[in-house]
Design a protein around this motif. Structure first.
Motif, PDB file in Angstrom:
ATOM      1  N   ASP A   1       0.846  -1.193   0.000  1.00 37.25           N
ATOM      2  CA  ASP A   1       0.000   0.000   0.000  1.00 37.25           C
ATOM      3  C   ASP A   1       0.879   1.240   0.000  1.00 37.25           C
ATOM      4  OD1 ASP A   1      -2.137  -1.599   0.049  1.00 37.25           O
ATOM      5  OD2 ASP A   1      -2.684  -1.239   2.153  1.00 37.25           O
ATOM      6  N   ILE A   2       0.396   2.271  -0.647  1.00 30.75           N
ATOM      7  CA  ILE A   2       1.195   3.497  -0.727  1.00 30.75           C
ATOM      8  C   ILE A   2       1.415   4.086   0.676  1.00 30.75           C
ATOM      9  CG2 ILE A   2      -0.727   5.077  -1.198  1.00 30.75           C
ATOM     10  CD1 ILE A   2       1.227   6.451  -3.240  1.00 30.75           C
ATOM     11  N   SER A   3       0.480   3.810   1.575  1.00 31.93           N
ATOM     12  CA  SER A   3       0.628   4.327   2.943  1.00 31.93           C
ATOM     13  C   SER A   3       1.790   3.657   3.688  1.00 31.93           C
ATOM     14  CB  SER A   3      -0.670   4.131   3.722  1.00 31.93           C
ATOM     15  OG  SER A   3      -1.112   2.804   3.550  1.00 31.93           O
ATOM     16  N   ASP A   4       2.253   2.541   3.182  1.00 32.65           N
ATOM     17  CA  ASP A   4       3.404   1.893   3.820  1.00 32.65           C
ATOM     18  C   ASP A   4       4.726   2.392   3.253  1.00 32.65           C
ATOM     19  OD1 ASP A   4       2.334   0.333   5.795  1.00 32.65           O
ATOM     20  OD2 ASP A   4       1.867  -1.325   4.445  1.00 32.65           O
ATOM     21  N   PHE A   5       4.651   3.293   2.278  1.00 31.18           N
ATOM     22  CA  PHE A   5       5.894   3.751   1.673  1.00 31.18           C
ATOM     23  C   PHE A   5       6.861   4.388   2.669  1.00 31.18           C
ATOM     24  CE2 PHE A   5       8.446   7.204   0.025  1.00 31.18           C
ATOM     25  CZ  PHE A   5       9.376   6.457  -0.670  1.00 31.18           C
ATOM     26  N   PRO A   6       6.401   5.333   3.509  1.00 33.08           N
ATOM     27  CA  PRO A   6       7.363   5.962   4.437  1.00 33.08           C
ATOM     28  C   PRO A   6       8.078   4.938   5.305  1.00 33.08           C
ATOM     29  CG  PRO A   6       5.267   7.135   4.466  1.00 33.08           C
ATOM     30  CD  PRO A   6       5.049   5.896   3.644  1.00 33.08           C
ATOM     31  N   LEU A   7       7.344   3.931   5.712  1.00 35.18           N
ATOM     32  CA  LEU A   7       7.911   2.885   6.557  1.00 35.18           C
ATOM     33  C   LEU A   7       8.982   2.109   5.789  1.00 35.18           C
ATOM     34  CD1 LEU A   7       7.699   1.422   9.248  1.00 35.18           C
ATOM     35  CD2 LEU A   7       5.817   0.078   8.297  1.00 35.18           C
ATOM     36  N   CYS A   8       8.647   1.735   4.561  1.00 32.13           N
ATOM     37  CA  CYS A   8       9.627   1.010   3.736  1.00 32.13           C
ATOM     38  C   CYS A   8      10.865   1.874   3.533  1.00 32.13           C
ATOM     39  CB  CYS A   8       9.035   0.670   2.372  1.00 32.13           C
ATOM     40  SG  CYS A   8       7.697  -0.513   2.453  1.00 32.13           S
ATOM     41  N   ASN A   9      10.635   3.123   3.214  1.00 34.69           N
ATOM     42  CA  ASN A   9      11.716   4.062   2.944  1.00 34.69           C
ATOM     43  C   ASN A   9      12.661   4.157   4.144  1.00 34.69           C
ATOM     44  OD1 ASN A   9      13.220   5.999   1.680  1.00 34.69           O
ATOM     45  ND2 ASN A   9      11.809   7.682   2.112  1.00 34.69           N
ATOM     46  N   LYS A  10      12.082   4.333   5.336  1.00 36.26           N
ATOM     47  CA  LYS A  10      12.920   4.474   6.531  1.00 36.26           C
ATOM     48  C   LYS A  10      13.652   3.191   6.842  1.00 36.26           C
ATOM     49  CE  LYS A  10      11.284   8.646   8.098  1.00 36.26           C
ATOM     50  NZ  LYS A  10       9.800   8.700   8.098  1.00 36.26           N
ATOM     51  N   SER A  11      13.057   2.065   6.488  1.00 38.45           N
ATOM     52  CA  SER A  11      13.727   0.807   6.811  1.00 38.45           C
ATOM     53  C   SER A  11      15.024   0.663   6.014  1.00 38.45           C
ATOM     54  CB  SER A  11      12.802  -0.390   6.582  1.00 38.45           C
ATOM     55  OG  SER A  11      12.631  -0.665   5.209  1.00 38.45           O
ATOM     56  N   PHE A  12      15.139   1.384   4.905  1.00 43.89           N
ATOM     57  CA  PHE A  12      16.406   1.396   4.162  1.00 43.89           C
ATOM     58  C   PHE A  12      17.271   2.589   4.594  1.00 43.89           C
ATOM     59  CE2 PHE A  12      13.843  -1.221   1.355  1.00 43.89           C
ATOM     60  CZ  PHE A  12      14.743  -2.187   0.933  1.00 43.89           C
ATOM     61  N   ASN A  13      16.644   3.713   4.852  1.00 44.76           N
ATOM     62  CA  ASN A  13      17.347   4.966   5.162  1.00 44.76           C
ATOM     63  C   ASN A  13      18.543   5.191   4.247  1.00 44.76           C
ATOM     64  OD1 ASN A  13      18.302   7.338   6.156  1.00 44.76           O
ATOM     65  ND2 ASN A  13      18.864   6.558   8.166  1.00 44.76           N
ATOM     66  N   LEU A  14      18.262   5.442   2.981  1.00 41.50           N
ATOM     67  CA  LEU A  14      19.335   5.605   2.012  1.00 41.50           C
ATOM     68  C   LEU A  14      19.774   7.048   1.920  1.00 41.50           C
ATOM     69  CD1 LEU A  14      17.785   3.136  -0.510  1.00 41.50           C
ATOM     70  CD2 LEU A  14      19.761   2.769   0.967  1.00 41.50           C
ATOM     71  N   SER A  15      20.970   7.221   1.429  1.00 42.46           N
ATOM     72  CA  SER A  15      21.515   8.566   1.343  1.00 42.46           C
ATOM     73  C   SER A  15      21.244   9.141  -0.041  1.00 42.46           C
ATOM     74  CB  SER A  15      23.019   8.511   1.594  1.00 42.46           C
ATOM     75  OG  SER A  15      23.592   9.770   1.338  1.00 42.46           O
ATOM     76  N   TYR A  16      20.709  10.349  -0.066  1.00 39.95           N
ATOM     77  CA  TYR A  16      20.503  11.039  -1.346  1.00 39.95           C
ATOM     78  C   TYR A  16      21.826  11.650  -1.784  1.00 39.95           C
ATOM     79  CZ  TYR A  16      15.499  10.804  -0.090  1.00 39.95           C
ATOM     80  OH  TYR A  16      14.245  10.385   0.257  1.00 39.95           O
ATOM     81  N   CYS A  17      22.478  12.360  -0.851  1.00 38.68           N
ATOM     82  CA  CYS A  17      23.709  13.047  -1.240  1.00 38.68           C
ATOM     83  C   CYS A  17      24.821  12.065  -1.557  1.00 38.68           C
ATOM     84  CB  CYS A  17      24.130  14.020  -0.146  1.00 38.68           C
ATOM     85  SG  CYS A  17      24.266  13.275   1.469  1.00 38.68           S
ATOM     86  N   GLY A  18      24.845  10.912  -0.851  1.00 37.75           N
ATOM     87  CA  GLY A  18      25.853   9.901  -1.127  1.00 37.75           C
ATOM     88  C   GLY A  18      25.685   9.337  -2.525  1.00 37.75           C
ATOM     89  N   PHE A  19      24.452   9.294  -2.977  1.00 37.80           N
ATOM     90  CA  PHE A  19      24.163   8.829  -4.332  1.00 37.80           C
ATOM     91  C   PHE A  19      24.452   9.921  -5.355  1.00 37.80           C
ATOM     92  CE2 PHE A  19      21.495   8.463  -8.024  1.00 37.80           C
ATOM     93  CZ  PHE A  19      21.447   7.106  -8.320  1.00 37.80           C
ATOM     94  N   ASP A  20      23.995  11.121  -5.033  1.00 35.80           N
ATOM     95  CA  ASP A  20      24.072  12.220  -6.014  1.00 35.80           C
ATOM     96  C   ASP A  20      25.504  12.724  -6.232  1.00 35.80           C
ATOM     97  OD1 ASP A  20      21.370  12.015  -6.200  1.00 35.80           O
ATOM     98  OD2 ASP A  20      20.905  13.797  -5.022  1.00 35.80           O
ATOM     99  N   LEU A  21      26.301  12.639  -5.214  1.00 32.73           N
ATOM    100  CA  LEU A  21      27.703  13.057  -5.199  1.00 32.73           C
ATOM    101  C   LEU A  21      27.965  14.503  -5.637  1.00 32.73           C
ATOM    102  CD1 LEU A  21      29.466   9.807  -6.410  1.00 32.73           C
ATOM    103  CD2 LEU A  21      29.281  10.666  -4.079  1.00 32.73           C
TER     104      LEU A  21
END
Ligand code: SF4
Ligand code: SF4
Lengths: 252, 489
Positions: free
Chosen positions: B469-489
């Motif tokens: 469900d789209i409502s579970d997205f924030p939860l999924c997202n936090k469970s990875f806690n990925l870096s935007y800046c580390g990716f974007d460089l």
């Protein structure tokens, strides 16, 4: 259930009560004391080592808006011409005020760094809602801003809070050096906030580009074209620096 | 395995002239074979050598601590058959290579901009049909977090596909690494991803140290390892706090948040910065752990262990929390391996990799790190693995504090060897951080290639939310806690 009660007890009371006089670990690098008279003749090592060109010589000065508080200048200056204290109330309302000169005491700095305007208090003093825009940087500033709302610092008790939509906000907090890819989104967010509004630059990146100042992937035109009301130095700034700056600025 | 790749180890500096140079067809063929035989793609990146573009590939055999390296040259050739068709883990690497050098990987399934953002040119996937709708969020998100654009294709509440467009934090870091000022470069490494200061800074300085044959003292290596484990504990605690918050378990959110503060303040008492800035230096560390600090750290982590155990017991036995965590956002093991996931997220999907154990360097060479894995690959596993890793890190710190000595904490760094290549790997809290450095004929750094673990794992998030469900997205997202800046460089 028993465990939950135990947990609640273990957690105790975490909030810093007297936040205006909160103590900070003395390892923290805050306000720097400069003393040109201790400079060795013709030594320019601090200026050369500084990764962000925050230091000027003749006369000696240090720009808190550029400084990333790495401590390298202090380390190389054996003559004690630069010494960081742990004093954390280092925010200012004008870009010029951020430049620390030789012999300037912390008390002198603090006295004039933030100019209090009665009007601001009347407008926002009891409730200030902010929209944060992350525009580059390293996420360090975001983490410290987020920390201002946690159980330790609990900034919302002063009526200051972060909101999801710029439409709900009275001001904007910018973090990061402002990348080309974020420049238009930042401008959109700013424009979506109703007047009157305030602009806060949080961290070395937002104030001056920080460690990224020479990158050609930045677009700093927003900072050049808009008035910044409050500058919060640091890399990242400590939550206490931010909270105390706002309390003083809003005259709370 | 019968091929031409050069066998190297983590931090082994080798002359550029020894790097095998294959033609693209054999390079491709051999790389595919290696991955099919169970090796893992660590790096795939281009560099401009004189006027030619050279593509470097590095794979890992995690069972015997070996890395393999080869290159191929594109003289005037503007295309090649994409690797991604056979090696899904190569997909982002090839997009990056195309964007930077304009050499096209033919038949790449998803050749889209990575960091050069132009909304008009970017064709998002489209889904059509009744009750089908799209949800676009970002670049500015609702919270105090980094920017990215997420576009969901949904049918009602159900997510069919999530497309993630990053690049908003792109600061041109790799280009800035050409500046010839060691202090600047170190501070830049600290600022690649602010939640992984120790991981990035130490991966970078280790590469430099090996290029200059600098011997870091055991004591300094220990302090680095202790700081790295403190970094892991702090972020894992913050993540457990955020995950609690996302399922409206506010006690957990406050408790884990307060525990995190304790840990980052411990780092602050070590080096004056809550995120470890200023600790790492070339040749060692800037601050020592004296007896007073040692007992302070010991006290903190001992009480922390008790507190984390209790808080986790409550968290992971709460029915309403488990209801949200379990079977949400699943990435199975096979998928995790195929797309090249790393770090705790991979371990939560049953992939047994951990640089600390597989390619140990620094203090980790002297004590074993047991690789912890779980199998369910869901939010629960990614949360629970954080808990067990916190406890493991506490044990490591406690044991290693005893080994501290009066040995010096900093050794001097000589000049870098000319015409060399080195790869440095570290297990940061988010997974494998890698830096490749190439020097020129004068010993100056001519290329730094950085890979944050987020680069490997962002696609996992897109796959994890499918069917949820789209409502579970924030939860999924936090469970990875990925870096935007580390990716974007
Ligand atoms: S502490 Fe500030 S002024 Fe000193 S070297 Fe670092 S950035 Fe420059
Ligand atoms: S000011 Fe420092 S902490 Fe803040 S975003 Fe920039 S590099 Fe990161």
């Amino acid at each position: 259930m028993m465990n939950l009660i135990k947990l609640r007890k273990q957690h105790g009371f975490q909030t810093i009560n007297d936040i205006k006089n909160a103590l900070i670990l003395d390892t923290h690098r805050g306000f720097p004391l400069l003393d040109e008279s201790k400079c060795e003749l013709n030594c320019s090592e601090c200026k050369e080592i500084c990764p962000t060109e925050a230091i000027e010589l003749n006369p000696l000065s240090l720009d808190l808006g550029k400084c990333i508080f790495c401590g390298e200048c202090e380390k190389i200056c054996k003559g004690n011409g630069i010494r960081f204290t742990s004093n954390y109330k280092i925010a200012a309302t004008s870009r010029n005020n951020l430049i620390v000169s030789s012999q300037q005491s912390y008390e002198e700095y603090e006295l004039k760094a933030i100019e209090i305007k009665e009007k601001i208090y009347k407008l926002f003093g009891r409730s200030l809602k902010l929209r944060q825009v992350s525009a580059g940087g390293c996420n360090g500033c975001e983490m410290e801003l987020a920390a201002t709302t946690n159980v330790n610092f609990d900034i919302t008790r002063f009526g200051i809070d972060f909101v999801a939509s710029p439409r709900h906000a009275d001001g904007i907090v910018i973090t990061g050096p402002i990348t080309k890819n974020m420049a238009s989104a930042l401008l959109d967010a700013y424009k979506s906030i109703g007047e009157p509004k305030i602009v806060i630059a949080f961290g070395a990146c937002a104030i001056s580009g920080g460690i990224f100042y020479e990158s050609d992937e930045l677009d700093r035109s927003f900072i050049e074209n808009h008035k910044v009301d409050l500058y919060i130095p640091g890399c990242p700034p400590h939550p206490l620096t931010f909270i105390n700056a706002l309390l003083k600025y809003l005259n709370i | 395995m019968n091929n031409n790749w050069l066998e190297i180890k983590n931090l082994e500096a080798i002359p550029l002239s020894e790097i095998p140079r294959l033609d693209i067809n054999s390079f491709r063929e051999q790389l595919v074979k290696k991955i099919k035989s169970g090796e893992r793609l660590v790096q795939l990146f281009g560099n401009k050598d004189n006027d030619d573009v050279v593509l470097y590939g590095i794979t890992a055999n995690d069972d015997n601590s070996k890395l393999y390296l080869a290159s191929c040259i594109f003289d005037n050739k503007k295309e090649y058959e994409s690797l991604t068709q056979d090696v899904p883990a190569a997909h982002l690497f090839e997009r990056e290579f195309y964007e930077q050098f304009d050499i096209k990987p033919l038949n790449h399934p998803w050749l889209k901009p990575l960091r050069k953002i132009n909304a008009e040119l970017y064709n998002f996937f489209k889904m059509e049909g009744e009750d089908v709708h799209e949800v676009g969020v970002g670049p500015i998100h609702a919270g105090i977090i980094e920017p990215g654009h997420f576009r969901f294709s949904c049918h009602g509440e159900k997510i069919y596909h999530l497309e993630i467009q990053l690049g908003f934090q792109h600061r041109g870091i790799e280009k800035l690494f050409r500046k010839n000022n060691p202090v600047y470069l170190l501070k830049l490494a600290e600022s690649v991803s602010g939640d992984s200061v120790i991981a990035h800074a130490s991966t970078f300085v280790r590469a430099v140290e090996s290029l200059s044959n600098c011997n870091v003292s055991y004591n300094a290596n220990l302090i680095r390892a202790i700081a790295l484990e403190l970094e892991r504990i702090a972020v894992h605690l913050g993540d457990l706090s955020a995950l609690s918050n996302d399922v409206a378990y506010l006690t957990g959110s406050s408790v884990f948040g307060a525990l995190r503060t304790k840990v980052i303040n411990t780092t602050m008492s070590l080096c004056g910065n809550r995120f470890g800035r200023g600790l790492i230096n070339y040749g060692g560390v800037n601050y020592e752990i004296d007896d007073a600090l040692k007992s302070k750290i010991l006290n903190t982590i001992n009480s922390l262990e008790e507190e984390v155990n209790l808080a986790s017991e409550v968290l992971f036995s709460s029915a309403s929390v488990l209801e949200r965590f379990e079977k949400t956002g699943i990435v199975d093991k096979e998928t995790a391996i195929q797309i090249g996931m790393v770090g705790p997220a991979a371990r939560a999907s049953g992939v047994s990799i951990d640089v600390r154990a597989d390619h140990p360097s620094g203090a980790y060479q002297y004590f074993p790190v047991h690789k912890l894995t779980l199998n369910s690959g869901d939010v629960f596993a990614r949360a629970y693995i954080r808990y067990v890793e916190i406890i493991q890190s506490i044990k490591i710190i406690r044991e290693q504090l005893e080994n501290l000595s009066k040995e010096n904490i900093i050794s001097s760094l000589g000049s870098l060897e000319p015409n060399k290549f080195v790869i440095s790997l570290t297990e940061g809290w988010r997974g494998e951080v890698s830096y490749v450095i190439l020097t020129d004929e004068t010993g100056k750094i001519k290329k730094v290639k950085i890979k944050d673990p987020s680069f490997n794992n962002w696609f996992a998030l897109a796959l994890a939310v499918r069917g949820n469900d789209i409502s579970d997205f924030p939860l999924c997202n936090k469970s990875f806690n990925l870096s935007y800046c580390g990716f974007d460089l």
